[in-house]
Design a protein around this motif. Structure first.
Motif, mmCIF file in Angstrom:
data_model
loop_
_atom_site.group_PDB
_atom_site.id
_atom_site.type_symbol
_atom_site.label_atom_id
_atom_site.label_comp_id
_atom_site.label_asym_id
_atom_site.label_seq_id
_atom_site.Cartn_x
_atom_site.Cartn_y
_atom_site.Cartn_z
ATOM 1 N N ASP A 343 -36.577 -7.738 5.610
ATOM 2 C CA ASP A 343 -37.965 -7.861 5.155
ATOM 3 C C ASP A 343 -38.565 -9.181 5.639
ATOM 4 O O ASP A 343 -39.707 -9.224 6.118
ATOM 5 C CB ASP A 343 -38.027 -7.824 3.622
ATOM 6 N N ALA A 346 -39.050 -9.245 9.522
ATOM 7 C CA ALA A 346 -40.169 -8.391 9.919
ATOM 8 C C ALA A 346 -41.500 -9.029 9.547
ATOM 9 O O ALA A 346 -42.486 -8.934 10.290
ATOM 10 C CB ALA A 346 -40.026 -7.017 9.263
ATOM 11 N N TRP A 365 -47.065 -4.907 8.338
ATOM 12 C CA TRP A 365 -45.652 -5.080 7.990
ATOM 13 C C TRP A 365 -45.156 -4.042 6.995
ATOM 14 O O TRP A 365 -44.005 -3.582 7.072
ATOM 15 C CB TRP A 365 -45.495 -6.486 7.420
ATOM 16 N N PRO A 367 -45.536 -0.623 6.105
ATOM 17 C CA PRO A 367 -45.035 0.753 6.237
ATOM 18 C C PRO A 367 -43.572 0.855 6.647
ATOM 19 O O PRO A 367 -42.807 1.638 6.065
ATOM 20 C CB PRO A 367 -45.967 1.366 7.289
ATOM 21 N N ALA A 368 -43.156 0.086 7.636
ATOM 22 C CA ALA A 368 -41.772 0.189 8.099
ATOM 23 C C ALA A 368 -40.796 -0.288 7.028
ATOM 24 O O ALA A 368 -39.702 0.281 6.883
ATOM 25 C CB ALA A 368 -41.585 -0.606 9.383
ATOM 26 N N GLN A 369 -41.191 -1.306 6.264
ATOM 27 C CA GLN A 369 -40.282 -1.807 5.230
ATOM 28 C C GLN A 369 -40.181 -0.817 4.072
ATOM 29 O O GLN A 369 -39.105 -0.656 3.483
ATOM 30 C CB GLN A 369 -40.743 -3.172 4.737
ATOM 31 N N GLU A 371 -40.420 2.415 4.436
ATOM 32 C CA GLU A 371 -39.591 3.498 4.969
ATOM 33 C C GLU A 371 -38.111 3.116 4.945
ATOM 34 O O GLU A 371 -37.254 3.921 4.573
ATOM 35 C CB GLU A 371 -40.026 3.818 6.397
ATOM 36 N N LEU A 372 -37.820 1.866 5.309
ATOM 37 C CA LEU A 372 -36.436 1.401 5.293
ATOM 38 C C LEU A 372 -35.891 1.394 3.869
ATOM 39 O O LEU A 372 -34.747 1.797 3.625
ATOM 40 C CB LEU A 372 -36.362 0.007 5.907
ATOM 41 N N TYR A 405 -29.195 0.273 8.439
ATOM 42 C CA TYR A 405 -30.065 1.252 9.093
ATOM 43 C C TYR A 405 -29.458 2.652 9.175
ATOM 44 O O TYR A 405 -30.041 3.553 9.752
ATOM 45 C CB TYR A 405 -30.439 0.751 10.493
ATOM 46 N N PRO A 412 -31.849 -2.167 13.975
ATOM 47 C CA PRO A 412 -32.933 -1.182 14.007
ATOM 48 C C PRO A 412 -32.955 -0.456 15.339
ATOM 49 O O PRO A 412 -32.439 -0.936 16.351
ATOM 50 C CB PRO A 412 -34.189 -2.021 13.796
ATOM 51 N N GLU A 413 -33.570 0.683 15.347
ATOM 52 C CA GLU A 413 -33.546 1.573 16.496
ATOM 53 C C GLU A 413 -33.977 0.883 17.786
ATOM 54 O O GLU A 413 -33.365 1.075 18.838
ATOM 55 C CB GLU A 413 -34.455 2.781 16.235
ATOM 56 N N HIS A 414 -35.021 0.038 17.717
ATOM 57 C CA HIS A 414 -35.585 -0.494 18.957
ATOM 58 C C HIS A 414 -34.702 -1.540 19.618
ATOM 59 O O HIS A 414 -34.922 -1.877 20.782
ATOM 60 C CB HIS A 414 -36.987 -1.063 18.706
#
Length: 427
Positions: A343, A346, A365, A367-369, A371-372, A405, A412-414
C-alpha cells in the motif's frame, strides 16, 4: 533526510511535495514504512502513535516478502542481511517426526521488534510522537485537520491512517467495516534454538515446518533473536491455530491474569495458567514431537484473535487508509506486513505520478489496492476454513503457499517476469 534550508521547500521532480506536510496516524511497521516513503517524495512527515510507550512485538516472527523488505534494499543505509534469517525448505511432519512432504523453497524472516527498530532508526524519533490518540479529523479539500484526545490539533496536506485493525478512523471511510471473528485464535511463542534438542534443531532449523492435525495446524520457522541473526541467537517462532467458539468460551480464554479481557490479543504472562497447561498437554498429545517440543519449551505463550475486516474505501479527499486499518487478513499467506508495505509503495508511486495533486494521486491509487485487499482476504479465508473447519488442508498443496499476490507469487503481475527466483511464481 537532510536538506539545505534554503532549498528544502522548492519541489523537484524527485521530490514534488517539498513544502507540504503529511501526518501518519499509527507508528507500527506499516506506518513507519509509509512515513519513510512520504518523506522520500518531499513531505515533512510526523508520525503519531497512540501507545504511550515504545512499541514491541513480543518476539513475533514476520515472513519477509519483497514489498516488506524493499525499503532496506532500495533506500536504507542499513544492512538488510543483519535483519533477517532464512530457510531453504518447506516441510510437513507426521506424528513420528517423519517428513510427509517437503519442497525446496527459500524464505526469509525477521522478528517484529528487529524490523520495527530498524525502520524507526531510519525515520528518527524527532517527528515520532508517542501517546497521541487521533480521535477525529476534518478534510476541507485544501487541508486535513486531525484532533487528538489530549487536545492537540494538527493540520496537514495529507493524512494517512495506519492505525491497525481497530482503527477508529476507518468508520469515516466505511461505517460498516467492523472486525469479525474467524472462529479460531493463534497461540504464539518463541524459544531460543540453543534450548531445543539437537535432533529438533537439525530437523527444523533450515525449514518452515508444519504439523497438521484435525481442525488445526501449527507453523514454525527461525527468526532473529534480540542479539542478532547468528545461529546461537535465533529463536524458533510459531503460531498454532486452534478453534474456540465465540461467546463465553472465547471471553474466558481472553481474560487475563489482570482480570482485563483482551480484545485482539493477550500478552505474554497474562494467559491464565490452566489454559497454558491445556495447550501443552494438547501439543504433546497431537503435534509432531518436534513441534510439541517447541510449544512445551515456551515460557509464556500468548494469544492473538484471528479476525477479518476490509474497508470498501481506502481513500477520500486528502486522506487514506493503509495496512490493517484498511484490510486485516488472516495470517495464512504471511502477507500482512507485505500488504501494508505494498500500500505504501503504491501510494509513493501514485504521488510521484500526479504532478503534485494529492487528491488525484489517492483516487488513482485506491482501486488496485482495494482489489489486492479483496483477493488476499478471500484467499486466506478459504485457507483458514480448509484447516480449521473442513480438514482439507493437504500437506504440499501448492495453493497453500505464502504470497501476497497469490500462492507462491511475491511480485505484482507487471514486474513478475523480471524475477526468476523459484519462490516468485507458483509453479
Amino acid at each position: 533526510m537532510t536538506r539545505d534550508s534554503s532549498t528544502r521547500d522548492i519541489p523537484t521532480p524527485e521530490q514534488p511535495y517539498r513544502g507540504a506536510r503529511a501526518l501518519v496516524i499509527g507508528g507500527s511497521i506499516g506506518g513507519l514504512t509509509t512515513a519513510l516513503l512520504l518523506r522520500d517524495v518531499g513531505f515533512e512527515v510526523d508520525v503519531y502513535e497512540r501507545t504511550a510507550t515504545p512499541l514491541h512485538g513480543r518476539g513475533s516472527g514476520i515472513v519477509l516478502q519483497p514489498d516488506t523488505l524493499r525499503w532496506f534494499e532500495e533506500r536504507s543505509g542499513l544492512d538488510a542481511a543483519a535483519l533477517k534469517t532464512s530457510t531453504e525448505r518447506v516441510q510437513y511432519l507426521d506424528r513420528e517426526n517423519r517428513i510427509i512432504t517437503e519442497e525446496e523453497r527459500r524464505w526469509e524472516y525477521t522478528s517484529w521488534g528487529t524490523f520495527y527498530r530498524a525502520l524507526l532508526s531510519d525515520f528518527g524519533t524527532e517527528h515520532y510522537h508517542l501517546g497521541a490518540y487521533a480521535s477525529g479529523f476534518d478534510d476541507d479539500g485544501d487541508s486535513v485537520t486531525v484532533r487528538f484526545a489530549d487536545g492537540r490539533v494538527e493540520t496537514a496536506d495529507l493524512v494517512v491512517f495506519a492505525d491497525g485493525i481497530n482503527s477508529p478512523s476507518r468508520a469515516h471511510f466505511d461505517a460498516d467495516a467492523e472486525p469479525t471473528y474467524s472462529g479460531y485464535v493463534g497461540w504464539r511463542g518463541t524459544v531460543p534454538l540453543r534450548e531445543l534438542s539437537a535432533p529438533t534443531r537439525r530437523l527444523m532449523s533450515d525449514a518452515i515446518t508444519y504439523s497438521v492435525v484435525p481442525n488445526s495446524h501449527i507453523t514454525l520457522y527461525p527468526i532473529p533473536g534480540e542479539e542478532g541473526v547468528g545461529a546461537d541467537d535465533q529463536l524458533m517462532n510459531y503460531v498454532w491455530y486452534r478453534n474456540v467458539p465465540a461467546g463465553p468460551d472465547l471471553t474466558e480464554l481472553l481474560t487475563g491474569k489482570n482480570a482485563f479481557v483482551g480484545a485482539v490479543s493477550l500478552h505474554p504472562g497474562q494467559v491464565q495458567d490452566r489454559f497454558v497447561r491445556e495447550l501443552r498437554e494438547t501439543a504433546a498429545a497431537l503435534l509432531a514431537p518436534a513441534a510439541a517440543e517447541v510449544v512445551l519449551a515456551t515460557a509464556e505463550p500468548y494469544l492473538q484473535v484471528v479476525l477479518d475486516v476490509r474497508s470498501r474505501r481506502m481513500a477520500q479527499g486528502r486522506t487514506a487508509l493503509v495496512g490493517d486499518a484498511a484490510c486485516s487478513a488472516r495470517p495464512h499467506a504471511a502477507a500482512g506486513t507485505a500488504k501494508a508495505a505494498a500500500d505504501a509503495w503504491a501510494l509513493h508511486d501514485a504521488l510521484l505520478e500526479s504532478d503534485g495533486d494529492i487528491a488525484r494521486a489517492l483516487e488513482a491509487w485506491e482501486p488496485a489496492q482495494l482489489e489486492l485487499s479483496q483477493a488476499l482476504l478471500s484467499r486466506v479465508t478459504e485457507m483458514g476454513d480448509r484447516s480449521q473447519f473442513h480438514n482439507t488442508w493437504v500437506p504440499g498443496d501448492p495453493s497453500l503457499r505464502f504470497g501476497l499476490y497469490g500462492p507462491g507469487i511475491l511480485y505484482p503481475e507487471h514486474i513478475r517476469a523480471q524475477h526468476r527466483q523459484p519462490q516468485a511464481t507458483a509453479s
